[in-house]
Design a protein around this motif. Structure first.
Motif, mmCIF file in Angstrom:
data_model
loop_
_atom_site.group_PDB
_atom_site.id
_atom_site.type_symbol
_atom_site.label_atom_id
_atom_site.label_comp_id
_atom_site.label_asym_id
_atom_site.label_seq_id
_atom_site.Cartn_x
_atom_site.Cartn_y
_atom_site.Cartn_z
ATOM 1 N N SER A 79 0.828 -1.256 -0.112
ATOM 2 C CA SER A 79 -0.045 -0.009 0.052
ATOM 3 C C SER A 79 0.961 1.032 0.020
ATOM 4 C CB SER A 79 -0.906 -0.122 1.336
ATOM 5 O OG SER A 79 -1.277 1.260 1.529
ATOM 6 N N ASP A 80 0.318 2.408 -0.478
ATOM 7 C CA ASP A 80 1.214 3.471 -0.595
ATOM 8 C C ASP A 80 1.198 4.085 0.788
ATOM 9 O OD1 ASP A 80 -1.355 4.072 -0.868
ATOM 10 O OD2 ASP A 80 -1.236 5.459 -2.692
ATOM 11 N N THR A 81 0.246 3.747 1.503
ATOM 12 C CA THR A 81 0.357 4.119 2.972
ATOM 13 C C THR A 81 1.450 3.868 3.827
ATOM 14 O OG1 THR A 81 -0.621 2.195 4.016
ATOM 15 C CG2 THR A 81 -2.282 4.013 3.235
ATOM 16 N N HIS A 82 2.522 2.996 3.045
ATOM 17 C CA HIS A 82 3.872 2.532 4.124
ATOM 18 C C HIS A 82 4.820 3.949 3.553
ATOM 19 C CE1 HIS A 82 5.730 2.393 -0.288
ATOM 20 N NE2 HIS A 82 6.803 2.365 0.485
ATOM 21 N N ASP A 83 4.429 4.967 2.955
ATOM 22 C CA ASP A 83 5.161 5.888 2.465
ATOM 23 C C ASP A 83 4.893 7.174 3.151
ATOM 24 O OD1 ASP A 83 6.663 7.806 1.141
ATOM 25 O OD2 ASP A 83 6.351 7.227 -1.037
#
Ligand SMILES: NC(=O)c1ccc[n+]([C@@H]2O[C@H](COP(=O)([O-])OP(=O)(O)OC[C@H]3O[C@@H](n4cnc5c(N)ncnc54)[C@H](OP(=O)(O)O)[C@@H]3O)[C@@H](O)[C@H]2O)c1
Length: 299
Positions: free
Chosen positions: A131-135
């Motif tokens: 997920s881009d929520t890791h960034d």
């Protein structure tokens, strides 16, 4: 004729991806999973090339039973779409006392993929849904990950004292975004430790709406907003908000791409670098070591 495992194929991204693959490739076999066999059977009843099985990725004994089942019935696996994932915002442990988001999204993915490696064909592809929520440098509406040692991430009580959060729900969200960062360390480590197969991460993007059940542990109000209000944002912010259908089409494109390179991070249908933090090789080795030790202990 190839055989692919798709985990979490009863809802959201996994369901749409499984249906799209099974209808596009009727001669290939798709092993689809759910925690409840009956739920996977409902999905498979319309597709003669789907085989429904049950596995709970948060529970090691369930993963071991699933792998034994697969090894009994199949001689090879051509690909795995490791899609199943959870986000617990209430404190939840698995039966061995491991924090449930970490158990499902990190430990479970490792045990499943590592356990099936000997069955993978030479050109097998393994997609881990991240997920881009890791960034932390991307606006996703979610709190930034707060990565800790794997032993602490697995420890609900210990990590609660360290992770800075405003509410219990936010703590759960941070566990989730941290787990998705860990998934990228896993992909990098798998790519280094197994050069015979191709491992990539896939970011589906934000998919609010009734098709996704990811917010099942949220409060009724938060769930209502995610289901009814956020989907409308795709008309204003089409790059930020996706439908499950769009993301499943991208996932199928990635899975069927013969040019994939191990370690890549696919953001929808394009390869981009994942966050700077996700290339931390010390964390990657530490996580790999931790998961391998847990795995050996359980054998
Ligand atoms: N929704 C988003 O906005 C978003 C954004 C970025 C990334 N993602 C990621 O995309 C993936 C799919 O998300 P989604 O929105 O499609 O979620 P979803 O609708 O909640 O579907 C999750 C699937 O995973 C299965 N599952 C959940 N916990 C499991 C466990 N412990 N063991 C085995 N299977 C389990 C569920 O099956 P059963 O309940 O039948 O067992 C379900 O089929 C996840 O990895 C998620 O983190 C989602």
């Amino acid at each position: 004729m190839s055989t692919t495992i798709i985990t979490g194929a009863t809802s959201g991204l996994g369901l749409k991806t499984a249906r799209l693959l099974a209808s596009t490739y009727p001669k290939d076999t798709f092993i689809i999973t759910s925690r409840k066999l009956a739920s996977a059977q409902v999905v498979a009843k319309d597709f003669p090339n789907m085989i429904p099985l049950s596995v709970d990725l948060s529970e090691t004994p369930s993963i071991q039973r699933f792998m034994a089942n697969i090894k009994q019935r199949h001689s090879k696996i051509d690909g795995i779409i490791a899609n199943a994932g959870s986000q617990y915002v209430k404190p939840t442990l698995n039966s061995q006392g491991v924090e449930a988001t970490f158990a499902t999204n990190v430990l479970g993915q490792y045990l499943l993929i590592h356990g099936l490696q000997s069955m993978l064909t030479d050109d097998a592809r393994i997609i881990l849904v991240s997920s881009d929520t890791h960034d932390r440098h991307k606006f996703t509406g979610m709190p930034n990950p707060q990565y800790l040692s794997p032993a602490l991430l697995a420890d609900e009580e210990g990590s609660s004292k360290i992770i800075k959060h405003r509410s219990a729900a936010q703590l759960g969200q941070i566990r989730y975004t941290s787990s998705k960062l860990a998934v990228i360390y896993l992909v990098h480590a798998f790519a280094k430790n197994d050069i015979n197969h191709t491992y990539v991460s896939f970011n589906p993007g934000f998919m609010p709406g009734k098709d996704s059940g990811l917010a099942r542990d949220y409060s009724p109000v938060a769930k209502w907003v995610l289901t009814n209000v956020f989907p409308l944002m795709r008309f204003v912010l089409p790059k930020f908000v996706h439908t499950v259908k769009q993301s499943s089409q991208n996932l199928v494109k990635v899975y069927t791409n013969s040019q994939l390179k191990s370690g890549e991070y696919w953001d929808g249908d394009r390869v981009i670098p994942s966050s700077d933090e996700s290339y931390d090789t010390d964390r990657e080795s530490e996580l790999w070591q931790y998961l391998s030790t847990l795995d050996n202990r359980n054998r």
